[in-house]
Design a protein around this motif. Structure first.
Motif, PDB file in Angstrom:
ATOM      1  N   GLN A  29     -37.936 129.546 -40.722  1.00 36.21           N
ATOM      2  CA  GLN A  29     -38.262 130.255 -41.960  1.00 36.21           C
ATOM      3  C   GLN A  29     -38.180 131.759 -41.689  1.00 36.21           C
ATOM      4  O   GLN A  29     -39.196 132.452 -41.649  1.00 36.21           O
ATOM      5  N   ARG A  31     -37.846 135.735 -41.867  1.00 37.83           N
ATOM      6  CA  ARG A  31     -38.382 136.702 -42.827  1.00 37.83           C
ATOM      7  C   ARG A  31     -38.224 138.093 -42.258  1.00 37.83           C
ATOM      8  O   ARG A  31     -38.479 138.314 -41.084  1.00 37.83           O
ATOM      9  N   SER A  38     -40.329 141.393 -49.118  1.00 41.28           N
ATOM     10  CA  SER A  38     -39.962 140.497 -48.030  1.00 41.28           C
ATOM     11  C   SER A  38     -38.623 139.844 -48.353  1.00 41.28           C
ATOM     12  O   SER A  38     -38.400 139.405 -49.484  1.00 41.28           O
ATOM     13  N   ARG A  40     -36.253 136.694 -47.360  1.00 42.19           N
ATOM     14  CA  ARG A  40     -36.343 135.389 -46.698  1.00 42.19           C
ATOM     15  C   ARG A  40     -35.088 134.595 -46.965  1.00 42.19           C
ATOM     16  O   ARG A  40     -34.354 134.867 -47.915  1.00 42.19           O
ATOM     17  N   TYR A  42     -33.679 130.525 -47.294  1.00 40.49           N
ATOM     18  CA  TYR A  42     -34.022 129.110 -47.406  1.00 40.49           C
ATOM     19  C   TYR A  42     -32.792 128.375 -47.906  1.00 40.49           C
ATOM     20  O   TYR A  42     -32.222 128.754 -48.932  1.00 40.49           O
ATOM     21  N   TRP A 129     -42.672 129.077 -48.973  1.00 42.42           N
ATOM     22  CA  TRP A 129     -43.665 130.073 -49.380  1.00 42.42           C
ATOM     23  C   TRP A 129     -44.201 129.829 -50.787  1.00 42.42           C
ATOM     24  O   TRP A 129     -45.188 130.431 -51.182  1.00 42.42           O
TER      25      TRP A 129
END
Length: 180
Positions: A29, A31, A38, A40, A42, A129
């Motif tokens: 994951q 980041r 942030s 990220r 996925y 998240w």
């Protein structure tokens, strides 16, 4: 280069994105902090998360479940009468909202057997998240529906039966991948 957030992406930050975020293993994951924001990744998509998307979801106690639209800390909950053909929730009576707890299981209608909620969130491609702030409908502490995803076995309206409710959850802007 400056982003819509007002954060400048310098060579060091771009190199970190290229070397740390993009090539990270699929089960990671990754980041990168961009000030209060942030970035990220996925399932191969990049998500730029606003500071509000990362705050604690709070509590859901005391919300009356009636057909309506409710703005919650992490998104919008919509309860409406079911349309023909939808797997609807039989009733709202006695149900409350709460957030998930570790190790929970539920039985989506038509699937057979109980499945870990964590695995169901993965199956429905809900980013990690967002999972702790996804509201659950519960009755006597049993999960009866996961808004926007499914109704659990024994709580759905019979096929062809009129009535019932569809409960939709629309997470805040962090749900959608960033666009370039």
């Amino acid at each position: 280069m400056e982003t819509a957030t007002g954060i400048s992406l310098n060579a060091r930050l771009l190199a970190s994105i290229e070397q740390d975020l993009l090539p990270a293993a699929a089960d990671r994951q990754p980041r990168i902090a961009l000030g209060d924001w942030s970035l990220r990744r996925y399932r191969g998509e990049l998500y730029l998360l606003a500071p509000s998307a990362l705050t604690d979801a709070g509590t859901l106690g005391g919300l009356k479940l009636v057909p309506s639209e409710m703005q919650l800390a992490q998104g919008r909950l919509l309860i409406r009468p079911a349309r023909p053909g939808e797997t609807a929730l039989q009733s709202l009576e006695g149900l409350t909202l709460r957030y998930r707890r570790d190790g929970e299981r539920c039985r989506p209608a038509g699937r057979g057997g109980a499945h870990p909620l964590k695995k169901l969130f993965q199956e429905y491609a809900v980013p990690p998240w967002l999972r702790d702030s996804w509201p659950l409908l519960v009755g006597d502490d049993e999960i009866v529906a996961v808004p926007g995803l499914f109704v659990c076995e024994g709580w759905q309206s019979a096929p062809g039966e009129s009535g019932g409710y569809w409960v939709e959850w629309e997470p805040g802007p962090s749900w959608r991948p960033t666009t370039t």
